[in-house]
Design an enzyme around this catalytic site. Structure first.
Site, PDB file in Angstrom:
ATOM      1  N   ASP A  17      10.947  35.235  51.586  1.00 30.11           N
ATOM      2  CA  ASP A  17       9.825  34.641  50.866  1.00 30.11           C
ATOM      3  C   ASP A  17       9.588  33.270  51.492  1.00 30.11           C
ATOM      4  O   ASP A  17      10.386  32.804  52.305  1.00 30.11           O
ATOM      5  CB  ASP A  17      10.179  34.506  49.373  1.00 30.11           C
ATOM      6  N   SER A  18       8.517  32.611  51.068  1.00 35.61           N
ATOM      7  CA  SER A  18       8.275  31.260  51.566  1.00 35.61           C
ATOM      8  C   SER A  18       9.238  30.256  50.924  1.00 35.61           C
ATOM      9  O   SER A  18       9.359  29.136  51.395  1.00 35.61           O
ATOM     10  CB  SER A  18       6.845  30.857  51.241  1.00 35.61           C
ATOM     11  N   GLU A  65       8.064  25.156  42.058  1.00 31.99           N
ATOM     12  CA  GLU A  65       8.978  24.581  43.052  1.00 31.99           C
ATOM     13  C   GLU A  65       9.402  23.157  42.657  1.00 31.99           C
ATOM     14  O   GLU A  65      10.484  22.710  42.995  1.00 31.99           O
ATOM     15  CB  GLU A  65       8.320  24.550  44.442  1.00 31.99           C
ATOM     16  N   CYS A 107       7.569  38.562  49.085  1.00 30.21           N
ATOM     17  CA  CYS A 107       6.536  37.544  48.966  1.00 30.21           C
ATOM     18  C   CYS A 107       5.206  38.285  48.968  1.00 30.21           C
ATOM     19  O   CYS A 107       4.933  39.085  49.880  1.00 30.21           O
ATOM     20  CB  CYS A 107       6.625  36.611  50.177  1.00 30.21           C
ATOM     21  N   HIS A 119       6.966  34.044  42.692  1.00 29.22           N
ATOM     22  CA  HIS A 119       7.393  32.857  41.932  1.00 29.22           C
ATOM     23  C   HIS A 119       7.143  33.035  40.426  1.00 29.22           C
ATOM     24  O   HIS A 119       7.806  32.416  39.602  1.00 29.22           O
ATOM     25  CB  HIS A 119       6.597  31.623  42.362  1.00 29.22           C
ATOM     26  N   CYS A 155       2.703  37.244  42.475  1.00 28.60           N
ATOM     27  CA  CYS A 155       3.390  36.236  43.276  1.00 28.60           C
ATOM     28  C   CYS A 155       4.832  36.231  42.783  1.00 28.60           C
ATOM     29  O   CYS A 155       5.066  36.223  41.567  1.00 28.60           O
ATOM     30  CB  CYS A 155       2.753  34.861  43.073  1.00 28.60           C
TER      31      CYS A 155
HETATM   32  N1  DGL Z   1       6.186  33.635  46.470  1.00 29.88           N
HETATM   33  C1  DGL Z   1       5.043  33.791  47.230  1.00 29.88           C
HETATM   34  C2  DGL Z   1       4.204  34.974  46.920  1.00 29.88           C
HETATM   35  O1  DGL Z   1       4.702  35.916  46.337  1.00 29.88           O
HETATM   36  C3  DGL Z   1       4.331  32.748  47.919  1.00 29.88           C
HETATM   37  C4  DGL Z   1       4.101  31.447  47.427  1.00 29.88           C
HETATM   38  C5  DGL Z   1       3.538  30.590  48.509  1.00 29.88           C
HETATM   39  O2  DGL Z   1       4.268  30.298  49.434  1.00 29.88           O
HETATM   40  O3  DGL Z   1       2.362  30.223  48.443  1.00 29.88           O
HETATM   41  O4  DGL Z   1       3.052  35.009  47.245  1.00 29.88           O
END
Ligand code: DGL
Length: 268
Positions: A12-13, A156, A75, A190, A188
């Site tokens: 993931d990022s 974050e 991600c 997150h 997402c």
């Molecule tokens: N967790 C990420 C996703 O599922 C990306 C968040 C990001 O880096 O913008 O899209």
């Protein structure tokens, strides 16, 4: 092709994919995980498709070096923009899975769902991955999408379960774009961190899809069907980041009982 006791690689990022890693650890305790958080390049959600493909294929190479039998793109932004490229790049060296397909498959089969909302980063929403795939499988459903780019930096930075995050959640979810939905996809990785806050915003009247659990269940079935389930745990989970950020460590440890030891790897 690697052995069945080799790790499952995820990336993931940043911290987001850990929601998927946690769901996998709970459901598949025999599987060793190798996680990469590309914290040096976070967020992916604002990047171009070309850039996301470039980072994603680089990380796939790293996970291949670690001997991963499966690479799960944990991600949504990378799944929506780089899945086909990563799959082609990896070839038959490992299996490649993404987090969008399992959720689409699950939602398309939900009997009481008529109007689905999708929230995610700009890169995910602009790609129309969820929108088009759901309508292809379930043409009678209505799909409404909204980019909610403030959620990732908010999480974050540790703004969760507080007034600031509640205000931002309200500001996005009250928009006309999502009016009258009965189901919401957290597009997402997150977002499961704020899932309860989102459910509370809707007074629990909207089904908020737990994508991390759905992806873990999809992976279990995939490993079973392909004879790839580990027979025993090969070693401890490994966690790598491309940059050390204090928020990653704080939030990462919220998700696991074990203390997460992060190793910094400079890929670029
Ligand atoms: N967790 C990420 C996703 O599922 C990306 C968040 C990001 O880096 O913008 O899209």
């Amino acid at each position: 092709m690697s052995s069945i006791n080799n790790p499952i690689g995820l990336f993931d990022s940043g911290v987001g994919g850990l929601t998927v890693a946690h769901a996998i650890s709970t459901l598949l305790p025999n599987e060793q995980l190798c996680y990469f958080g590309d914290t040096a390049h976070l967020p992916y959600g604002d990047k171009s498709r070309e850039t996301i493909v470039h980072y994603s294929t680089g990380i796939a190479d790293f996970l291949l070096e670690k001997g991963c039998k499966v690479i799960l793109i944990a991600c949504n932004s990378a799944s929506a923009n780089a899945y086909h490229e990563v799959k082609a790049h990896v070839g038959d060296r490992a299996r490649v899975l993404n987090v969008v397909d399992p959720v689409v498959e699950h939602v398309a089969q939900m009997q009481d769902t008529r109007h689905v909302g999708v929230i995610g980063t700009k890169a995910t929403i602009v790609s129309r991955s969820y929108h088009d795939a759901i309508l292809e499988k379930a043409p009678n459903m209505q799909v409404s999408s909204l980019a909610t780019p403030l959620f990732v930096p908010m999480i974050e930075e540790g703004f969760v379960f507080d007034d600031i995050s509640n205000a931002i959640i309200r500001a996005y979810l009250s928009r006309q774009d999502l009016a009258d939905i009965d189901t919401l996809i957290l597009g997402c990785t997150h977002y499961p961190i704020i899932r309860n806050q989102i459910s509370r915003y809707y007074n629990f009247e909207v089904t908020v899809v737990d994508s991390a659990r759905i992806v873990a269940e999809y992976l279990k079935k995939y490993l079973e069907e392909n004879g790839l389930l580990a027979t025993g745990r090969a070693g401890e989970n490994q966690y790598f980041v491309s940059d050390h950020t204090p928020s990653f460590e704080t939030i990462a440890n919220m998700f696991f009982n074990e203390k997460i030891i992060l190793e910094r790897i400079a890929l670029w």
